[in-house]
Structure formats: structure tokens, C-alpha cells
Design a protein around this motif. Structure first.
Motif, mmCIF file in Angstrom:
data_model
loop_
_atom_site.group_PDB
_atom_site.id
_atom_site.type_symbol
_atom_site.label_atom_id
_atom_site.label_comp_id
_atom_site.label_asym_id
_atom_site.label_seq_id
_atom_site.Cartn_x
_atom_site.Cartn_y
_atom_site.Cartn_z
ATOM 1 N N ARG A 158 0.861 -1.178 0.000
ATOM 2 C CA ARG A 158 0.000 0.000 0.000
ATOM 3 C C ARG A 158 0.901 1.233 0.000
ATOM 4 N N ALA A 159 0.788 2.029 -1.048
ATOM 5 C CA ALA A 159 1.592 3.246 -1.189
ATOM 6 C C ALA A 159 0.727 4.453 -0.889
ATOM 7 N N THR A 160 1.236 5.327 -0.044
ATOM 8 C CA THR A 160 0.580 6.587 0.275
ATOM 9 C C THR A 160 1.501 7.690 -0.233
ATOM 10 N N PRO A 161 1.204 8.260 -1.409
ATOM 11 C CA PRO A 161 2.101 9.229 -2.034
ATOM 12 C C PRO A 161 2.257 10.538 -1.263
ATOM 13 N N GLY A 162 1.322 10.912 -0.442
ATOM 14 C CA GLY A 162 1.429 12.178 0.269
ATOM 15 C C GLY A 162 0.215 12.374 1.146
ATOM 16 N N PRO A 163 0.058 13.550 1.706
ATOM 17 C CA PRO A 163 0.922 14.716 1.510
ATOM 18 C C PRO A 163 2.276 14.529 2.183
ATOM 19 N N GLY A 164 3.233 15.250 1.673
ATOM 20 C CA GLY A 164 4.599 15.132 2.191
ATOM 21 C C GLY A 164 5.343 14.003 1.519
ATOM 22 N N VAL A 165 6.180 13.338 2.278
ATOM 23 C CA VAL A 165 7.024 12.252 1.757
ATOM 24 C C VAL A 165 6.197 10.985 1.624
ATOM 25 N N PRO A 166 6.298 10.264 0.486
ATOM 26 C CA PRO A 166 5.545 9.011 0.310
ATOM 27 C C PRO A 166 5.951 7.965 1.358
ATOM 28 N N ARG A 167 5.022 7.041 1.608
ATOM 29 C CA ARG A 167 5.269 5.911 2.502
ATOM 30 C C ARG A 167 4.725 4.653 1.855
ATOM 31 N N CYS A 168 5.325 3.514 2.184
ATOM 32 C CA CYS A 168 4.832 2.226 1.692
ATOM 33 C C CYS A 168 4.722 1.264 2.864
ATOM 34 N N PHE A 169 3.687 0.426 2.805
ATOM 35 C CA PHE A 169 3.437 -0.575 3.823
ATOM 36 C C PHE A 169 3.261 -1.935 3.152
ATOM 37 N N LEU A 170 3.812 -2.974 3.756
ATOM 38 C CA LEU A 170 3.610 -4.333 3.279
ATOM 39 C C LEU A 170 2.500 -4.952 4.110
ATOM 40 N N GLU A 171 1.473 -5.448 3.438
ATOM 41 C CA GLU A 171 0.332 -6.057 4.117
ATOM 42 C C GLU A 171 0.273 -7.536 3.769
ATOM 43 N N ALA A 172 0.366 -8.389 4.783
ATOM 44 C CA ALA A 172 0.292 -9.837 4.597
ATOM 45 C C ALA A 172 -0.877 -10.368 5.421
ATOM 46 N N THR A 173 -1.479 -11.431 4.966
ATOM 47 C CA THR A 173 -2.611 -12.026 5.659
ATOM 48 C C THR A 173 -2.229 -12.437 7.074
ATOM 49 N N GLY A 174 -3.047 -12.041 8.027
ATOM 50 C CA GLY A 174 -2.831 -12.441 9.413
ATOM 51 C C GLY A 174 -1.744 -11.672 10.137
ATOM 52 N N ALA A 175 -1.263 -10.571 9.570
ATOM 53 C CA ALA A 175 -0.203 -9.787 10.205
ATOM 54 C C ALA A 175 -0.524 -8.302 10.108
ATOM 55 N N GLU A 176 0.018 -7.544 11.029
ATOM 56 C CA GLU A 176 -0.127 -6.095 10.985
ATOM 57 C C GLU A 176 0.659 -5.546 9.795
ATOM 58 N N PRO A 177 0.189 -4.466 9.174
ATOM 59 C CA PRO A 177 0.971 -3.841 8.092
ATOM 60 C C PRO A 177 2.341 -3.412 8.615
ATOM 61 N N GLN A 178 3.364 -3.639 7.803
ATOM 62 C CA GLN A 178 4.737 -3.298 8.186
ATOM 63 C C GLN A 178 5.232 -2.159 7.307
ATOM 64 N N VAL A 179 5.895 -1.186 7.923
ATOM 65 C CA VAL A 179 6.438 -0.052 7.196
ATOM 66 C C VAL A 179 7.647 -0.523 6.402
ATOM 67 N N MET A 180 7.670 -0.223 5.112
ATOM 68 C CA MET A 180 8.818 -0.560 4.258
ATOM 69 C C MET A 180 9.865 0.548 4.418
ATOM 70 N N SER A 181 11.127 0.170 4.501
ATOM 71 C CA SER A 181 12.210 1.122 4.711
ATOM 72 C C SER A 181 12.494 1.909 3.440
ATOM 73 N N PRO A 182 12.616 3.250 3.567
ATOM 74 C CA PRO A 182 12.996 4.051 2.401
ATOM 75 C C PRO A 182 14.450 3.788 2.019
ATOM 76 N N ARG A 183 14.749 3.837 0.738
ATOM 77 C CA ARG A 183 16.110 3.673 0.211
ATOM 78 C C ARG A 183 16.525 4.967 -0.460
ATOM 79 N N PRO A 184 17.748 5.431 -0.230
ATOM 80 C CA PRO A 184 18.169 6.740 -0.748
ATOM 81 C C PRO A 184 18.537 6.792 -2.238
ATOM 82 N N TYR A 185 18.612 5.666 -2.941
ATOM 83 C CA TYR A 185 19.084 5.712 -4.338
ATOM 84 C C TYR A 185 18.008 6.029 -5.313
#
Length: 92
Positions: free
Chosen positions: A65-92
Motif C-alpha cells: 500500500r503506497a501513500t504518495p502524500g501529503p509530504g514524503v511518500p510511505r509504503c506498507f507491506l500487508e500480509a494475511t494475518g499480520a499487521e501492516p509493516q512499514v517498508m524502509s525508504p532507500r536513498p538511491y
């Protein structure tokens, strides 16, 4: 102005990466183990979910799940039976 933002997470022994390209039309591409497996677009700051399959035995479904804004985008990994996990940003 268009910018690319990269995110990564290891899940169930597999590499899951996402690229979010911002702008009026937002493009989200998801790679699993370096292979493009999902793609979606949205407008402005509207969130979007990309469903992909991990090559486990049996294959398992996850979603990025990608949330483009407002501000800096964020991404979350959602798997069945687990809480959504924040994906780490990469600087490249």
C-alpha cells in the motif's frame, strides 16, 4: 515535479521493493526478488494498493500500500494475518 522514491523490505525470505514516482499521476511499481510483479497508478495524493504474489510453496499473496502524500511518500507491506509493516525508504 516528478520524483522517485524507493522502499524495501525482506518478507518470508523474499525481497520486496517498491518505487513510487510522484507527480500529478503517481506510478507505483513493485518488484519481488528483483522481478517486476505489480504496477498501479493513482492521482495526486490518493493511496493505492498493489497486490503481488510471493514465490513461496504454496505461493502467498501480499499487498504493498503506497501513500504518495501529503509530504514524503510511505509504503506498507500487508500480509494475511499480520499487521501492516512499514517498508524502509532507500536513498538511491
Amino acid at each position: 515535479m516528478r520524483r522517485r522514491h524507493h522502499f524495501h523490505m525482506d518478507h518470508a525470505g523474499h525481497s520486496v521493493s517498491a518505487t513510487v514516482q510522484t507527480g500529478h499521476t503517481v506510478e507505483v511499481e513493485v518488484l519481488v526478488d528483483g522481478k517486476a510483479t505489480g504496477y498501479a497508478t493513482t492521482h495526486d495524493d490518493h493511496p493505492v494498493t498493489v497486490h503481488v504474489e510471493l514465490p513461496t510453496d504454496p505461493p502467498s499473496q501480499v499487498a504493498v500500500r503506497a501513500t504518495p502524500g501529503p509530504g514524503v511518500p510511505r509504503c506498507f507491506l500487508e500480509a494475511t494475518g499480520a499487521e501492516p509493516q512499514v517498508m524502509s525508504p532507500r536513498p538511491y
